[in-house]
Design an enzyme around this catalytic site. Structure first.
Site, PDB file in Angstrom:
ATOM      1  N   TYR A  75       0.819  -1.221   0.000  1.00 33.82           N
ATOM      2  CA  TYR A  75       0.000   0.000   0.000  1.00 33.82           C
ATOM      3  C   TYR A  75       0.849   1.265   0.000  1.00 33.82           C
ATOM      4  O   TYR A  75       0.437   2.278  -0.561  1.00 33.82           O
ATOM      5  CB  TYR A  75      -1.028  -0.023   1.144  1.00 33.82           C
ATOM      6  CG  TYR A  75      -2.178  -0.939   0.789  1.00 33.82           C
ATOM      7  CD1 TYR A  75      -3.164  -0.518  -0.098  1.00 33.82           C
ATOM      8  CD2 TYR A  75      -2.228  -2.238   1.266  1.00 33.82           C
ATOM      9  CE1 TYR A  75      -4.185  -1.368  -0.484  1.00 33.82           C
ATOM     10  CE2 TYR A  75      -3.246  -3.097   0.890  1.00 33.82           C
ATOM     11  CZ  TYR A  75      -4.228  -2.656   0.014  1.00 33.82           C
ATOM     12  OH  TYR A  75      -5.232  -3.504  -0.380  1.00 33.82           O
TER      13      TYR A  75
ATOM     14  N   GLN B 280     -15.344   4.012  -6.762  1.00 33.69           N
ATOM     15  CA  GLN B 280     -14.777   2.725  -6.366  1.00 33.69           C
ATOM     16  C   GLN B 280     -13.255   2.837  -6.290  1.00 33.69           C
ATOM     17  O   GLN B 280     -12.590   1.876  -5.919  1.00 33.69           O
ATOM     18  CB  GLN B 280     -15.163   1.656  -7.395  1.00 33.69           C
ATOM     19  CG  GLN B 280     -16.659   1.403  -7.463  1.00 33.69           C
ATOM     20  CD  GLN B 280     -17.032   0.568  -8.671  1.00 33.69           C
ATOM     21  OE1 GLN B 280     -17.219   1.075  -9.784  1.00 33.69           O
ATOM     22  NE2 GLN B 280     -17.143  -0.720  -8.469  1.00 33.69           N
ATOM     23  N   ASN B 281     -12.731   3.998  -6.668  1.00 29.83           N
ATOM     24  CA  ASN B 281     -11.280   4.187  -6.700  1.00 29.83           C
ATOM     25  C   ASN B 281     -10.755   4.606  -5.325  1.00 29.83           C
ATOM     26  O   ASN B 281     -11.429   5.323  -4.587  1.00 29.83           O
ATOM     27  CB  ASN B 281     -10.914   5.248  -7.733  1.00 29.83           C
ATOM     28  CG  ASN B 281     -11.369   4.849  -9.133  1.00 29.83           C
ATOM     29  OD1 ASN B 281     -11.563   3.667  -9.406  1.00 29.83           O
ATOM     30  ND2 ASN B 281     -11.562   5.824  -9.992  1.00 29.83           N
ATOM     31  N   VAL B 282      -9.530   4.185  -5.025  1.00 27.33           N
ATOM     32  CA  VAL B 282      -8.936   4.505  -3.722  1.00 27.33           C
ATOM     33  C   VAL B 282      -7.944   5.670  -3.817  1.00 27.33           C
ATOM     34  O   VAL B 282      -7.383   6.090  -2.811  1.00 27.33           O
ATOM     35  CB  VAL B 282      -8.244   3.260  -3.100  1.00 27.33           C
ATOM     36  CG1 VAL B 282      -9.287   2.233  -2.675  1.00 27.33           C
ATOM     37  CG2 VAL B 282      -7.243   2.634  -4.059  1.00 27.33           C
TER      38      VAL B 282
ATOM     39  N   HIS C 287     -14.498   1.942  -1.530  1.00 34.69           N
ATOM     40  CA  HIS C 287     -13.433   0.977  -1.236  1.00 34.69           C
ATOM     41  C   HIS C 287     -12.309   1.574  -0.393  1.00 34.69           C
ATOM     42  O   HIS C 287     -11.226   1.006  -0.312  1.00 34.69           O
ATOM     43  CB  HIS C 287     -12.864   0.408  -2.546  1.00 34.69           C
ATOM     44  CG  HIS C 287     -13.863  -0.426  -3.302  1.00 34.69           C
ATOM     45  ND1 HIS C 287     -13.714  -0.765  -4.624  1.00 34.69           N
ATOM     46  CD2 HIS C 287     -15.036  -0.972  -2.908  1.00 34.69           C
ATOM     47  CE1 HIS C 287     -14.754  -1.495  -5.012  1.00 34.69           C
ATOM     48  NE2 HIS C 287     -15.570  -1.628  -3.989  1.00 34.69           N
TER      49      HIS C 287
ATOM     50  N   GLY D  61     -16.545   4.702 -16.420  1.00 37.04           N
ATOM     51  CA  GLY D  61     -15.380   3.838 -16.280  1.00 37.04           C
ATOM     52  C   GLY D  61     -15.531   2.663 -15.340  1.00 37.04           C
ATOM     53  O   GLY D  61     -14.570   2.252 -14.698  1.00 37.04           O
ATOM     54  N   THR D  62     -16.737   2.117 -15.267  1.00 36.97           N
ATOM     55  CA  THR D  62     -16.929   0.918 -14.459  1.00 36.97           C
ATOM     56  C   THR D  62     -17.777  -0.064 -15.257  1.00 36.97           C
ATOM     57  O   THR D  62     -18.628   0.339 -16.046  1.00 36.97           O
ATOM     58  CB  THR D  62     -17.570   1.236 -13.086  1.00 36.97           C
ATOM     59  OG1 THR D  62     -17.965   0.020 -12.460  1.00 36.97           O
ATOM     60  CG2 THR D  62     -18.766   2.151 -13.217  1.00 36.97           C
ATOM     61  N   SER D  63     -17.518  -1.351 -15.059  1.00 40.05           N
ATOM     62  CA  SER D  63     -18.221  -2.371 -15.841  1.00 40.05           C
ATOM     63  C   SER D  63     -19.557  -2.746 -15.211  1.00 40.05           C
ATOM     64  O   SER D  63     -20.390  -3.386 -15.836  1.00 40.05           O
ATOM     65  CB  SER D  63     -17.354  -3.623 -15.945  1.00 40.05           C
ATOM     66  OG  SER D  63     -17.171  -4.177 -14.655  1.00 40.05           O
TER      67      SER D  63
END
Ligand SMILES: [Zn+2]
Length: 236
Positions: A58, A91-93, A109, A175-177
């Site tokens: 990380y 959803q991006n960190v 997330h 940009g997400t499925s």
């Protein structure tokens, strides 16, 4: 009874595809890291057995995110706040939305630049782009862990995110499925009367939530145009 739609409210929901031109992937790919490292280290099990490796993993991702730059799409989304109440749900960190200027961002997330203590009060602190060190603690002496969601853990602020979808007059998914639950379920909470768009060059129309329009383009090519139309008071 369903909550009232706020005509001035926009929800922007983003995934990894918005960061394609940010340099994030390029930095990550330049590190010669083992394929499958994320699957090996992003779990409570790894935290118990391989803590130093998890922290280093990380630290490296935080460093990569720090070098990346907000894209044209991130910057355009921030401009929507000139006229609308905007909630970004990501959803991006990484912190590219914040660095682009967005002020209300929900990270489902978690966030690379934050750590939290493993004690009961789960105190979260922002360490910026600094590395975490094995054995670092909160002021009460509890060990710190990355403030991210690992395999098997609950996403953060899911109910709150769902409530925002239900009251938005416009929803922009980028940009997400939409193939991984529970995040994939969120766009379905968008209201029928809301204007709802999905921007993703690779989106499979079979996964299209009801009453969304699909735009098969890269985010940087089309999001600035959508934002300009919305700021002009037009539907896109
Ligand atoms: Zn603590």
């Amino acid at each position: 009874m369903k909550p009232a739609i706020n005509p001035n409210k926009i929800v922007v929901f983003t995934g990894a595809g918005i960061s394609v031109s940010s340099g994030l992937e390029a930095f990550r790919n330049s590190g010669l890291r083992t394929v499958g490292l994320h699957e090996q280290l992003a779990s409570p099990h790894a935290w118990n057995r391989r803590r130093k490796e998890v922290i280093e993993y990380y630290n490296w991702r935080r460093e990569c995110a720090g070098k990346a730059q907000p894209t044209l799409a991130h910057l355009a989304i921030a401009r929507l706040e000139q006229k609308y109440e905007v909630v970004v749900i990501t959803q991006n960190v990484d912190d590219l939305h914040e660095r682009a200027g967005s002020r209300d961002v929900i990270h489902l997330h978690g966030e690379l630049r934050k750590v939290r203590c493993c004690g009961q009060h789960a105190l979260v602190s922002d360490i910026g782009i600094s590395p975490q060190h094995l054995g670092d603690t909160c002021p009460d002496g509890h060990e710190l862990r990355p403030h991210v969601v690992w395999f098997g853990e609950q996403v953060m602020q899911y109910s709150e995110a769902g409530r925002h979808f239900k009251t938005a007059a416009k929803v922009l998914v980028i940009g997400t499925s939409l193939q991984v639950d529970p995040a994939a379920k969120l766009p379905k909470k968008g209201r029928y009367r809301a204007e709802k768009l999905i921007v993703n060059p690779h989106f499979d129309v079979a996964d299209r939530p009801y009453s969304y329009r699909i735009i098969h383009k890269e985010a940087d090519c089309i999001v600035p145009d959508i934002v300009a139309a919305w700021l002009d008071g037009q539907r896109w």
